[in-house]
Each structure stands twice: as structure tokens, then as C-alpha cells.
Scaffold this motif. Structure first.
Motif, PDB file in Angstrom:
ATOM      1  N   LEU A  66     -61.400 -18.592   3.633  1.00  0.00           N
ATOM      2  CA  LEU A  66     -60.563 -17.648   2.775  1.00  0.00           C
ATOM      3  C   LEU A  66     -59.010 -18.073   3.302  1.00  0.00           C
ATOM      4  O   LEU A  66     -58.852 -18.492   4.647  1.00  0.00           O
ATOM      5  CB  LEU A  66     -60.287 -16.030   2.926  1.00  0.00           C
ATOM      6  CG  LEU A  66     -61.797 -15.258   2.564  1.00  0.00           C
ATOM      7  CD1 LEU A  66     -61.590 -13.837   3.097  1.00  0.00           C
ATOM      8  CD2 LEU A  66     -61.836 -15.538   0.980  1.00  0.00           C
ATOM      9  N   SER A  67     -58.095 -18.000   2.607  1.00  0.00           N
ATOM     10  CA  SER A  67     -56.580 -18.010   3.005  1.00  0.00           C
ATOM     11  C   SER A  67     -56.215 -16.969   4.227  1.00  0.00           C
ATOM     12  O   SER A  67     -56.972 -15.852   3.746  1.00  0.00           O
ATOM     13  CB  SER A  67     -55.586 -18.376   2.043  1.00  0.00           C
ATOM     14  OG  SER A  67     -55.367 -17.175   1.139  1.00  0.00           O
ATOM     15  N   ALA A  68     -55.152 -16.896   5.001  1.00  0.00           N
ATOM     16  CA  ALA A  68     -54.907 -15.918   5.598  1.00  0.00           C
ATOM     17  C   ALA A  68     -54.461 -14.637   4.928  1.00  0.00           C
ATOM     18  O   ALA A  68     -54.894 -13.706   5.316  1.00  0.00           O
ATOM     19  CB  ALA A  68     -53.877 -16.473   6.606  1.00  0.00           C
ATOM     20  N   PRO A 116     -54.602 -18.602  11.555  1.00  0.00           N
ATOM     21  CA  PRO A 116     -54.226 -19.835  10.908  1.00  0.00           C
ATOM     22  C   PRO A 116     -54.154 -20.029   9.202  1.00  0.00           C
ATOM     23  O   PRO A 116     -54.298 -18.920   8.714  1.00  0.00           O
ATOM     24  CB  PRO A 116     -55.517 -20.856  11.280  1.00  0.00           C
ATOM     25  CG  PRO A 116     -56.715 -19.675  11.383  1.00  0.00           C
ATOM     26  CD  PRO A 116     -55.890 -18.616  12.043  1.00  0.00           C
ATOM     27  N   GLU A 117     -53.839 -20.831   8.820  1.00  0.00           N
ATOM     28  CA  GLU A 117     -53.634 -20.835   7.230  1.00  0.00           C
ATOM     29  C   GLU A 117     -55.131 -20.497   6.587  1.00  0.00           C
ATOM     30  O   GLU A 117     -54.765 -19.931   5.308  1.00  0.00           O
ATOM     31  CB  GLU A 117     -52.716 -21.773   6.661  1.00  0.00           C
ATOM     32  CG  GLU A 117     -51.378 -22.246   7.108  1.00  0.00           C
ATOM     33  CD  GLU A 117     -50.841 -20.947   6.589  1.00  0.00           C
ATOM     34  OE1 GLU A 117     -50.746 -20.384   5.628  1.00  0.00           O
ATOM     35  OE2 GLU A 117     -49.909 -20.095   7.568  1.00  0.00           O
ATOM     36  N   THR A 118     -56.097 -20.984   7.126  1.00  0.00           N
ATOM     37  CA  THR A 118     -57.254 -20.612   6.410  1.00  0.00           C
ATOM     38  C   THR A 118     -58.211 -20.180   7.726  1.00  0.00           C
ATOM     39  O   THR A 118     -58.046 -20.550   8.642  1.00  0.00           O
ATOM     40  CB  THR A 118     -57.925 -21.843   5.585  1.00  0.00           C
ATOM     41  OG1 THR A 118     -58.282 -22.901   6.610  1.00  0.00           O
ATOM     42  CG2 THR A 118     -57.170 -22.095   4.664  1.00  0.00           C
ATOM     43  N   VAL A 119     -59.085 -19.299   7.126  1.00  0.00           N
ATOM     44  CA  VAL A 119     -60.086 -18.802   8.113  1.00  0.00           C
ATOM     45  C   VAL A 119     -61.522 -18.868   7.609  1.00  0.00           C
ATOM     46  O   VAL A 119     -61.729 -18.880   6.277  1.00  0.00           O
ATOM     47  CB  VAL A 119     -59.881 -17.262   8.375  1.00  0.00           C
ATOM     48  CG1 VAL A 119     -58.494 -17.158   9.167  1.00  0.00           C
ATOM     49  CG2 VAL A 119     -59.819 -16.445   7.341  1.00  0.00           C
ATOM     50  N   VAL A 165     -62.176 -17.853  19.003  1.00  0.00           N
ATOM     51  CA  VAL A 165     -60.607 -17.733  19.477  1.00  0.00           C
ATOM     52  C   VAL A 165     -59.878 -16.903  18.455  1.00  0.00           C
ATOM     53  O   VAL A 165     -59.069 -16.149  18.744  1.00  0.00           O
ATOM     54  CB  VAL A 165     -60.047 -19.380  19.551  1.00  0.00           C
ATOM     55  CG1 VAL A 165     -58.646 -19.556  19.942  1.00  0.00           C
ATOM     56  CG2 VAL A 165     -60.894 -20.052  20.831  1.00  0.00           C
ATOM     57  N   VAL A 166     -59.883 -17.356  17.133  1.00  0.00           N
ATOM     58  CA  VAL A 166     -59.351 -16.672  16.223  1.00  0.00           C
ATOM     59  C   VAL A 166     -59.460 -15.132  16.100  1.00  0.00           C
ATOM     60  O   VAL A 166     -58.832 -14.245  15.938  1.00  0.00           O
ATOM     61  CB  VAL A 166     -59.566 -17.269  14.772  1.00  0.00           C
ATOM     62  CG1 VAL A 166     -58.866 -16.494  13.788  1.00  0.00           C
ATOM     63  CG2 VAL A 166     -59.000 -19.006  14.648  1.00  0.00           C
ATOM     64  N   ARG A 167     -60.946 -14.834  16.422  1.00  0.00           N
ATOM     65  CA  ARG A 167     -61.246 -13.601  16.417  1.00  0.00           C
ATOM     66  C   ARG A 167     -60.717 -12.773  17.498  1.00  0.00           C
ATOM     67  O   ARG A 167     -60.476 -11.585  17.180  1.00  0.00           O
ATOM     68  CB  ARG A 167     -62.972 -13.343  16.609  1.00  0.00           C
ATOM     69  CG  ARG A 167     -63.414 -12.054  16.343  1.00  0.00           C
ATOM     70  CD  ARG A 167     -65.106 -12.012  16.152  1.00  0.00           C
ATOM     71  NE  ARG A 167     -65.845 -12.734  17.150  1.00  0.00           N
ATOM     72  CZ  ARG A 167     -66.380 -13.750  17.103  1.00  0.00           C
ATOM     73  NH1 ARG A 167     -66.324 -14.682  16.024  1.00  0.00           N
ATOM     74  NH2 ARG A 167     -67.212 -14.487  18.107  1.00  0.00           N
ATOM     75  N   GLN A 168     -60.641 -13.256  18.744  1.00  0.00           N
ATOM     76  CA  GLN A 168     -60.138 -12.632  19.886  1.00  0.00           C
ATOM     77  C   GLN A 168     -58.725 -12.439  19.535  1.00  0.00           C
ATOM     78  O   GLN A 168     -58.083 -11.096  19.706  1.00  0.00           O
ATOM     79  CB  GLN A 168     -60.167 -13.607  21.012  1.00  0.00           C
ATOM     80  CG  GLN A 168     -59.807 -13.030  22.484  1.00  0.00           C
ATOM     81  CD  GLN A 168     -60.475 -11.614  22.848  1.00  0.00           C
ATOM     82  OE1 GLN A 168     -61.642 -11.842  22.467  1.00  0.00           O
ATOM     83  NE2 GLN A 168     -59.697 -11.042  23.450  1.00  0.00           N
ATOM     84  N   ALA A 169     -57.818 -13.358  19.049  1.00  0.00           N
ATOM     85  CA  ALA A 169     -56.378 -13.012  18.727  1.00  0.00           C
ATOM     86  C   ALA A 169     -56.153 -11.939  17.506  1.00  0.00           C
ATOM     87  O   ALA A 169     -55.453 -10.997  17.818  1.00  0.00           O
ATOM     88  CB  ALA A 169     -55.962 -14.377  18.109  1.00  0.00           C
TER      89      ALA A 169
END
Length: 252
Positions: free
Chosen positions: A200-202, A235-238, A143-147
Motif C-alpha cells: 500500500l501507499s502510505a 515510507p512512501e509504500t509499506v 523497523v517501520v512497525r516500531q516507528a
């Protein structure tokens, strides 16, 4: 490709800060494959020395080469004085000596395919080992990767460097494995993956992106705009899947 290959020097300090190191397992498997003590090594495209640490830290006399003087200057700040450095691309190197190991970490795709394997073979002692390793660090959450991908489009369709020989990603043997086999100069070609997972942090992730050539070649205002859009959707971390595909071969 040439523009991308020579884009890193301007961000050498960020490269050192944000690019992750390599897992110890990677060096252990390369040296296990060698089957005998490796005393000398030549690194192609050493950058700031992320992979140099792997082998120099094991008592191997490493000669680190890179075409970018700014990257080598950063390397010298962080590595022992006994690591020899040479400015130059693979095409500039002369086989004035031979090494037990020649390796390239996330840099072989920048070398000229014309004469690549004869050049590397000439730098290796008979029976010496060649190693190539690296791979993209991909966001693990789909989901994060798509965004993320939507945020960087259309300026960046993909930050990954395509396979230099056009090998489809679904093929069992990836580049440069098939080229090594076809060259006739190497034997016992092997391919495997050394896994690595990163958190990692964002902001650290955006810092990592700032060292990747697909972004570096963008005009600065466009690059900054892309990074702002990306940061807004993270998000704040990935979590990153940063496994390394390794190819090993032995000079005939």
C-alpha cells in the motif's frame, strides 16, 4: 467493546475503499471442507460486503446481515441485487430458516458470547459448516512497525482486538477454536492460515487505519493528530502481512 463494534457506519465509504478484500483461496478451502455443494449461506457482520463477494460470486445465495444500516447501504451499492440483506446483529436473528454455511469475516468477536454457539448452530442445517476468518494487517518491516507504534502512542497502545476468551497468542489453537470444541455443538474443528501480502501507499495505509475501531473511538482532533504523526514516519509504500486465520467446524 460495544462502542467499537458500532463505530464503522460513519466511515462506511472509507471502509469499502480502504479495507482489502479476501483471497480466493479462502473461499476455496471453506467449500472444499464442506465436501458437498453449498447453496445457501448466512453472513454475520457483513460490513460493506468484502467477504460477501467471495461466496456470492460462486453462485451461493448469501444472506448478508449487519447491525449497521450505513454499512448495509454501502454493501447494496456494490453487490448484485440477488444478495439478500438483513439489518441486525447475531443476537437479533431468528432461526426461521437454516443454511448450509454460516460465516463471519473479522466480525465474530463483536458478537455476544452469551449464547453465541447455540444461536449459530440453530442457523445451520445438520452437517452445515461454520467458518470464521480474519486477522490484523501488520506492517511487515520491523523497523517501520516500531516507528509506527511509537508514533501512535500513547493514544493507541494497540489497534488489535484482544482475544475474546483471553487465549495467549502463542497457543496453537486460537479463538474461537477452543470454544467451538467445548460447545459440544460442532465437530471436526480445524484451524489454518491463508496468507496474504499487501503493498500500500502510505496514504492508503492511513486510510485503512481510519476504518479501524481503535482509532474511530478517539476524539476527531486526537485521531487526526495521531494520523499526522504516523504519516510522518512512514515510507512512501509499506508492506503488510495480512494473513487470515481460519476456523472451520461442522454442526453435529
Amino acid at each position: 467493546m460495544a462502542e467499537r463494534a458500532l463505530s464503522f457506519g460513519a466511515v462506511a465509504r472509507a471502509y469499502e475503499r480502504y479495507r482489502p478484500g479476501y483471497p480466493a483461496e479462502l473461499a476455496e478451502r471453506v467449500l472444499d471442507y464442506a465436501g458437498a455443494p453449498v447453496r445457501t449461506a448466512l453472513e454475520i457482520g457483513a460490513g460493506t460486503g468484502k467477504a460477501t463477494r467471495l461466496f456470492a460470486g460462486r453462485g451461493i445465495a448469501v444472506t448478508a446481515t449487519d447491525p449497521d444500516p450505513a454499512m448495509l447501504a454501502e454493501l447494496r451499492e456494490h453487490l448484485p441485487a440477488e444478495v439478500e440483506t438483513r439489518e441486525g446483529a447475531l443476537e437479533d436473528l431468528r432461526p426461521d430458516r437454516q443454511y448450509g454455511l454460516v460465516y463471519s469475516a473479522a466480525a465474530l468477536h463483536w458478537t455476544d458470547p452469551a449464547g453465541r454457539w447455540p444461536r449459530i448452530a440453530a442457523l445451520l442445517a445438520p452437517g452445515g459448516v461454520f467458518a470464521s476468518f480474519g486477522g490484523p494487517a501488520r506492517l511487515a518491516d520491523p523497523v517501520v512497525r516500531q516507528a509506527f507504534e511509537e508514533a501512535q502512542a500513547p493514544e493507541v497502545e494497540s489497534a488489535e482486538v484482544p482475544s475474546p476468551d483471553g487465549t495467549p497468542p502463542e497457543n496453537e489453537m486460537q479463538w474461537p477454536g477452543a470454544e467451538l470444541e467445548k460447545s459440544g455443538l460442532f465437530a471436526d474443528v480445524r484451524q489454518f492460515v491463508v496468507p496474504q501480502r499487501l503493498t500500500l501507499s502510505a496514504d492508503e495505509f492511513v486510510g485503512l487505519l481510519s476504518t479501524i475501531s481503535a482509532y474511530l473511538i478517539l476524539p476527531i482532533p486526537v485521531r487526526e493528530q495521531v494520523f499526522r504523526r504516523i504519516r510522518q514516519v512512514l515510507p512512501e509504500t509499506v508492506e503488510l502481512d495480512a494473513g487470515h486465520t481460519v476456523h472451520l467446524a461442522r454442526r453435529r
